[in-house]
Design an enzyme around this catalytic site. Structure first.
Site, PDB file in Angstrom:
ATOM      1  N   HIS A 283      20.943  17.152 -23.494  1.00  0.00           N
ATOM      2  CA  HIS A 283      20.562  18.573 -23.535  1.00  0.00           C
ATOM      3  C   HIS A 283      20.915  19.175 -22.180  1.00  0.00           C
ATOM      4  CE1 HIS A 283      18.607  22.166 -24.634  1.00  0.00           C
ATOM      5  NE2 HIS A 283      17.339  21.823 -24.557  1.00  0.00           N
ATOM      6  N   HIS A 322      28.500  20.364 -29.951  1.00  0.00           N
ATOM      7  CA  HIS A 322      27.247  21.110 -29.971  1.00  0.00           C
ATOM      8  C   HIS A 322      26.659  21.028 -31.367  1.00  0.00           C
ATOM      9  CE1 HIS A 322      24.344  24.312 -29.402  1.00  0.00           C
ATOM     10  NE2 HIS A 322      24.527  24.134 -28.115  1.00  0.00           N
ATOM     11  N   ASP A 378      28.131  23.595 -20.832  1.00  0.00           N
ATOM     12  CA  ASP A 378      27.993  22.714 -19.674  1.00  0.00           C
ATOM     13  C   ASP A 378      29.308  22.171 -19.144  1.00  0.00           C
ATOM     14  OD1 ASP A 378      25.290  22.880 -19.310  1.00  0.00           O
ATOM     15  OD2 ASP A 378      24.901  21.483 -20.937  1.00  0.00           O
TER      16      ASP A 378
HETATM   17  N1  ACO Z   1      32.077  12.922 -27.414  1.00  0.00           N
HETATM   18  C1  ACO Z   1      32.581  12.128 -28.377  1.00  0.00           C
HETATM   19  N2  ACO Z   1      32.259  12.201 -29.677  1.00  0.00           N
HETATM   20  C2  ACO Z   1      31.348  13.120 -30.012  1.00  0.00           C
HETATM   21  C3  ACO Z   1      30.756  13.989 -29.066  1.00  0.00           C
HETATM   22  C4  ACO Z   1      31.154  13.859 -27.730  1.00  0.00           C
HETATM   23  N3  ACO Z   1      30.669  14.666 -26.788  1.00  0.00           N
HETATM   24  N4  ACO Z   1      29.873  14.798 -29.693  1.00  0.00           N
HETATM   25  C5  ACO Z   1      29.912  14.454 -30.988  1.00  0.00           C
HETATM   26  N5  ACO Z   1      30.799  13.449 -31.186  1.00  0.00           N
HETATM   27  C6  ACO Z   1      31.192  12.848 -32.464  1.00  0.00           C
HETATM   28  C7  ACO Z   1      30.113  11.950 -33.031  1.00  0.00           C
HETATM   29  O1  ACO Z   1      30.269  10.617 -32.596  1.00  0.00           O
HETATM   30  C8  ACO Z   1      30.359  12.106 -34.512  1.00  0.00           C
HETATM   31  O2  ACO Z   1      31.478  11.337 -34.885  1.00  0.00           O
HETATM   32  P1  ACO Z   1      31.503  10.526 -36.275  1.00  0.00           P
HETATM   33  O3  ACO Z   1      31.288  11.539 -37.345  1.00  0.00           O
HETATM   34  O4  ACO Z   1      32.831   9.869 -36.291  1.00  0.00           O
HETATM   35  O5  ACO Z   1      30.357   9.549 -36.168  1.00  0.00           O
HETATM   36  C9  ACO Z   1      30.767  13.568 -34.663  1.00  0.00           C
HETATM   37  O6  ACO Z   1      31.355  13.912 -33.401  1.00  0.00           O
HETATM   38  C10 ACO Z   1      29.637  14.508 -34.998  1.00  0.00           C
HETATM   39  O7  ACO Z   1      28.692  14.464 -33.955  1.00  0.00           O
HETATM   40  P2  ACO Z   1      27.140  14.515 -34.143  1.00  0.00           P
HETATM   41  O8  ACO Z   1      26.540  13.384 -33.363  1.00  0.00           O
HETATM   42  O9  ACO Z   1      26.768  14.660 -35.572  1.00  0.00           O
HETATM   43  O10 ACO Z   1      26.791  15.863 -33.431  1.00  0.00           O
HETATM   44  P3  ACO Z   1      25.345  16.342 -33.048  1.00  0.00           P
HETATM   45  O11 ACO Z   1      25.263  17.751 -33.497  1.00  0.00           O
HETATM   46  O12 ACO Z   1      24.292  15.421 -33.492  1.00  0.00           O
HETATM   47  O13 ACO Z   1      25.400  16.234 -31.453  1.00  0.00           O
HETATM   48  C11 ACO Z   1      25.509  16.799 -29.187  1.00  0.00           C
HETATM   49  C12 ACO Z   1      25.472  17.319 -30.619  1.00  0.00           C
HETATM   50  C13 ACO Z   1      24.274  15.949 -28.891  1.00  0.00           C
HETATM   51  C14 ACO Z   1      25.504  18.000 -28.239  1.00  0.00           C
HETATM   52  C15 ACO Z   1      26.788  15.949 -29.002  1.00  0.00           C
HETATM   53  O14 ACO Z   1      27.926  16.711 -29.313  1.00  0.00           O
HETATM   54  C16 ACO Z   1      26.898  15.344 -27.610  1.00  0.00           C
HETATM   55  O15 ACO Z   1      26.321  14.292 -27.342  1.00  0.00           O
HETATM   56  N6  ACO Z   1      27.676  16.031 -26.678  1.00  0.00           N
HETATM   57  C17 ACO Z   1      27.778  15.560 -25.326  1.00  0.00           C
HETATM   58  C18 ACO Z   1      26.554  15.982 -24.541  1.00  0.00           C
HETATM   59  C19 ACO Z   1      26.577  17.460 -24.229  1.00  0.00           C
HETATM   60  O16 ACO Z   1      27.561  18.005 -23.765  1.00  0.00           O
HETATM   61  N7  ACO Z   1      25.405  18.105 -24.452  1.00  0.00           N
HETATM   62  C20 ACO Z   1      25.230  19.497 -24.124  1.00  0.00           C
HETATM   63  C21 ACO Z   1      24.968  20.316 -25.326  1.00  0.00           C
HETATM   64  S1  ACO Z   1      24.816  22.003 -24.866  1.00  0.00           S
HETATM   65  C22 ACO Z   1      23.244  22.115 -24.296  1.00  0.00           C
HETATM   66  O17 ACO Z   1      22.332  21.357 -24.580  1.00  0.00           O
HETATM   67  C23 ACO Z   1      23.003  23.211 -23.381  1.00  0.00           C
END
Ligand code: ACO
Length: 464
Positions: A283, A322, A378
């Protein structure tokens, strides 16, 4: 199939009568139900009437992480994740960043309308004149280790505010609410700066009421002997970053504030819960993680290897992806424009080159685009903070400063919503039932006992 036939039949009914309802057939009993649809939702409680027998508890919905559950009605922030739209009280984020100031946006979030000039003047005056904290907060800070993470310190000091303002427990009193809003928004930069100065071993700098909100924060961070006046380009960029981070509807930390606040605890304690949620690397901790990731990549030549690691799931591309934006995060687009202006004032940063190249390559790669992974807010914010001379540990702390206005607005909205009560989700119980207690001597071998890890951590423990 029964379900398919039913869907077609329901479709036919919908065409003929266009009722705002959902017809459901329970194939366990053959019984049909009609659930009302309002605002594109069905009420989870309407499922409870669906039972297989009189003593059945009734059907529940299962939604770990609330991926498809609306937990409240809200008129504060509108997001269309597919289209990349973000609006506060109906105003597009792009216009607010161009024409408004963070404190004006905070007012808009909390009171629902842009203030008139006299309203704005009073608001800014009230915030500016509540920036000082009780001297005992300094003593609280002094209790932390020199290398304590400033977000942990902020979490403690925001929670501690509730003990300084016990009248805030009167959560129905409009004046107490107003004072809590003012104090939280006014004091959080001071608490954040104190945490930073503590970690640097520097004396605390008191607020300067002659400076605006962003200038005052930078002054409390960086002032040494003489008055600190930052470059206008930096304070404006910081103010824009504050606007961009002010609210984002029902994200993890806002949900924490609402959930904890639903117990009718005082707003300082509820906001402390938001700070705790924001601390997490998925987050608010993400911009810190982005900088660490860019440093680890080291040079643009290492980007292909790094991306291979992401694809083989050994790495995560921080600052990408996201929960709601399945398109470019509009906040990332605004920030990106600010990066150049800030670097013009502070000098080039080699990490920017890596970030730009990383973004380009990821956006050219089907792995990321097919998963709708685009840069989020971010991805670039950390570069701006770093250019301002702010250490990485402080990034999440800086996120908490503006998000406080969103938390306060959402807390107030929750308090006034007659449909809200103490938040209490249900569970699907998966554990054992009805076991008879076994005396220790009769229990089976250690391999069956779940307990602490067998190996001690490799790193020596700090302290007791
Ligand atoms: N890097 C690599 N793969 C990713 C990433 C990432 N940053 N984010 C999602 N994925 C992949 C997942 O592994 C998944 O792949 P799959 O379907 O082959 O298993 C697919 O993309 C879908 O992802 P979900 O996990 O369903 O996405 P979710 O909505 O649950 O997660 C989150 C959102 C937590 C923000 C995620 O994208 C992440 O961890 N990003 C990196 C951390 C980040 O930048 N957070 C800041 C968010 S903005 C904020 O809070 C202000």
């Amino acid at each position: 199939m029964a379900t398919e036939e039913h869907t077609q039949e329901a479709g036919g009914v919908a065409m003929a009568e266009a009722r705002e309802s959902l017809s459901v057939t329970d194939n366990r009993t053959g019984q049909s139900y009609e659930l009302e649809i309002a605002d594109g939702t069905v009420r989870a409680m309407d499922l409870r009437q669906i039972k297989v027998s009189e003593d059945d508890f009734g059907l529940m919905s299962y939604d770990p992480a609330f991926t498809n559950t609306a937990s409240c009605r809200s008129a504060i922030t509108y997001i269309d994740g597919e289209a990349g739209i973000l609006q506060h009280r109906g105003y597009p984020i792009e216009q607010l960043c161009e024409h408004s100031s963070y404190l004006e946006v905070a007012y808009l979030l909390i009171f629902g309308e842009l203030p008139t000039q006299p309203q704005l003047d009073r608001w800014v005056y009230d915030v500016t004149h509540h920036t000082f904290v009780h001297e005992d907060i300094k003593k609280l800070n002094e209790g932390f280790r020199h290398d304590a993470h400033p977000m942990g310190m902020l979490l403690a000091s925001v929670g501690a505010l509730s003990t300084f303002y016990p009248d805030a427990k009167q959560t129905e009193d409009p004046e107490e609410r107003y004072m809590a809003a003012i104090r939280l928004i006014a004091k959080i930069p001071t608490l954040a700066a104190f945490a930073y100065r503590h970690s640097m071993g520097l004396p605390y700098v008191y607020p300067d009421n002659e400076l605006n909100y962003a200038e005052n924060f930078l002054s409390m961070l960086f002032k040494m002997e003489s008055r600190y006046m930052p470059d206008d380009r930096l304070t404006r960029a910081l103010d824009v970053l504050f606007i961009l981070h002010a609210d984002h509807e029902q994200n993890c930390s806002t949900n924490a504030v609402r959930s904890v606040g639903s117990s009718d605890v005082d707003p300082y304690s509820a906001v402390a819960a938001g700070v705790a949620a924001l601390y997490g690397p998925l987050h608010g901790g993400a911009n810190e993680a982005v900088l660490r990731m860019l440093r680890r990549i080291e040079t643009s030549e290492n980007i292909p290897d790094f991306l291979d690691g992401v694809k083989s799931r050994e790495e995560r591309l921080m600052g990408f992806g996201h929960r709601v934006y399945k398109n470019y995060d509009p906040r990332a687009q605004i920030i990106k424009k600010n990066v150049d202006e800030v670097l013009e004032a502070t000098g080039a940063n080699p990490l920017l080159e890596i970030a730009v190249e990383l973004e380009k390559r990821a956006l050219d790669d089907d792995y990321f685009t097919s998963r709708k992974l685009y840069p989020n807010v971010d991805f670039y914010s950390g570069l701006i903070y770093e250019a301002m001379g702010i250490p990485t540990d402080m990034f999440t702390v800086i996120f908490a400063i503006p998000r406080t206005s969103g938390w306060v607005a959402q807390w107030m909205e929750m308090k006034d919503d007659p449909e809200q009560k103490i938040a209490r989700p249900r569970q699907i119980y998966t554990g054992e039932r009805d076991r008879d207690y076994v005396p220790a001597a009769d229990r089976e071998g250690p391999e069956k006992i779940v307990g602490p890890p067998a190996k001690r951590p490799k790193k020596p423990r700090r302290g007791a």
